[in-house]
Design a protein around this motif. Structure first.
Motif, short mmCIF file in Angstrom:
data_model
loop_
_atom_site.label_atom_id
_atom_site.label_comp_id
_atom_site.label_asym_id
_atom_site.label_seq_id
_atom_site.Cartn_x
_atom_site.Cartn_y
_atom_site.Cartn_z
N LEU A 6 113.85 81.28 30.26
CA LEU A 6 113.52 82.59 29.76
C LEU A 6 113.57 83.60 30.85
CD1 LEU A 6 112.64 84.19 27.44
CD2 LEU A 6 110.51 83.30 27.78
N ASP A 7 112.95 83.39 32.00
CA ASP A 7 112.87 84.45 33.12
C ASP A 7 114.33 84.77 33.45
OD1 ASP A 7 110.02 84.08 33.15
OD2 ASP A 7 109.97 82.30 34.60
N THR A 8 115.11 84.04 33.51
CA THR A 8 116.42 84.37 33.96
C THR A 8 116.91 85.37 32.98
OG1 THR A 8 116.95 82.31 35.16
CG2 THR A 8 118.98 83.54 34.31
N VAL A 9 117.01 85.02 31.71
CA VAL A 9 117.31 85.90 30.56
C VAL A 9 116.67 87.31 30.70
CG1 VAL A 9 117.33 86.48 28.28
CG2 VAL A 9 117.86 84.11 29.40
N VAL A 10 115.07 87.09 30.91
CA VAL A 10 114.40 88.50 31.08
C VAL A 10 114.77 89.31 32.11
CG1 VAL A 10 112.15 89.31 31.44
CG2 VAL A 10 112.51 87.52 29.51
N ARG A 11 115.00 88.76 33.05
CA ARG A 11 115.39 89.58 34.59
C ARG A 11 116.76 90.05 34.15
NH1 ARG A 11 118.75 87.29 38.25
NH2 ARG A 11 118.20 85.36 37.72
N LEU A 12 117.75 89.55 33.45
CA LEU A 12 119.07 90.27 33.39
C LEU A 12 119.04 91.16 32.39
CD1 LEU A 12 121.32 86.87 33.27
CD2 LEU A 12 121.15 88.53 35.06
N MET A 13 118.07 91.05 31.12
CA MET A 13 118.17 92.00 30.30
C MET A 13 117.17 93.25 30.90
SD MET A 13 116.99 89.83 26.99
CE MET A 13 116.68 91.30 25.78
N ARG A 14 116.60 93.23 31.77
CA ARG A 14 115.78 94.29 32.18
C ARG A 14 116.74 95.15 33.08
NH1 ARG A 14 110.04 91.39 33.13
NH2 ARG A 14 109.29 92.09 31.15
N LYS A 15 117.75 94.33 33.85
CA LYS A 15 118.54 95.14 34.72
C LYS A 15 119.78 95.94 33.75
CE LYS A 15 118.92 91.96 38.80
NZ LYS A 15 119.86 91.01 39.23
N ALA A 16 119.94 95.66 32.58
CA ALA A 16 120.81 96.42 31.81
C ALA A 16 120.50 97.69 31.53
CB ALA A 16 120.98 95.75 30.25
N SER A 17 121.73 98.69 31.54
CA SER A 17 121.43 100.13 31.29
C SER A 17 122.92 100.43 30.62
CB SER A 17 121.13 100.86 32.52
OG SER A 17 122.40 100.79 33.56
N THR A 18 122.84 101.85 30.21
CA THR A 18 123.98 102.48 29.55
C THR A 18 124.61 103.19 30.36
OG1 THR A 18 123.00 104.30 28.77
CG2 THR A 18 122.88 102.39 27.22
N THR A 19 125.88 103.60 30.42
CA THR A 19 126.71 104.47 31.18
C THR A 19 126.03 106.01 31.28
OG1 THR A 19 128.14 105.11 29.30
CG2 THR A 19 128.82 103.65 30.61
N THR A 20 125.01 106.28 30.34
CA THR A 20 124.17 107.68 30.39
C THR A 20 122.89 107.52 31.09
OG1 THR A 20 123.28 107.27 28.21
CG2 THR A 20 125.42 108.65 28.47
N GLY A 21 122.59 105.96 31.49
CA GLY A 21 121.43 105.85 32.19
C GLY A 21 120.22 105.39 31.68
N LEU A 22 120.30 105.05 30.39
CA LEU A 22 119.20 104.42 29.49
C LEU A 22 118.99 103.12 29.80
CD1 LEU A 22 120.34 105.68 25.74
CD2 LEU A 22 118.38 106.64 27.40
N ARG A 23 117.78 102.76 29.97
CA ARG A 23 117.41 101.35 30.62
C ARG A 23 116.78 100.56 29.41
NH1 ARG A 23 119.03 99.86 35.17
NH2 ARG A 23 117.34 98.62 35.25
#
Length: 65
Positions: A6-23
């Motif tokens: 679960l920690d791996t998934v959470v860490r990867l999800m927190r790194k996600a962003s859109t091309t316009t910078g939304l986190r």
């Protein structure tokens, strides 16, 4: 990459962003949910569940009337 914890998934999800910078914001709810609970017929009549065509097991919406 394998989603081994679960920690791996959470860490990867927190790194996600859109091309316009939304986190993304990730919150894990760590509690158990009661299974096999029954609901009132009145709830079922006023709260239809609409299931997704592609992934109905995971994606659905409750639409109050």
């Amino acid at each position: 990459m394998l989603f081994d914890t679960l920690d791996t998934v959470v860490r990867l999800m927190r790194k996600a962003s859109t091309t316009t910078g939304l986190r993304t914001t990730v919150n894990v709810i760590r509690r158990g949910y009661e299974i096999g609970r029954k609901y009132a017929d009145s709830f079922k009549a006023t709260m239809p569940i609409l299931f997704d065509d592609l992934l109905p097991k995971w994606n659905y919406v409750a639409k109050p009337q």
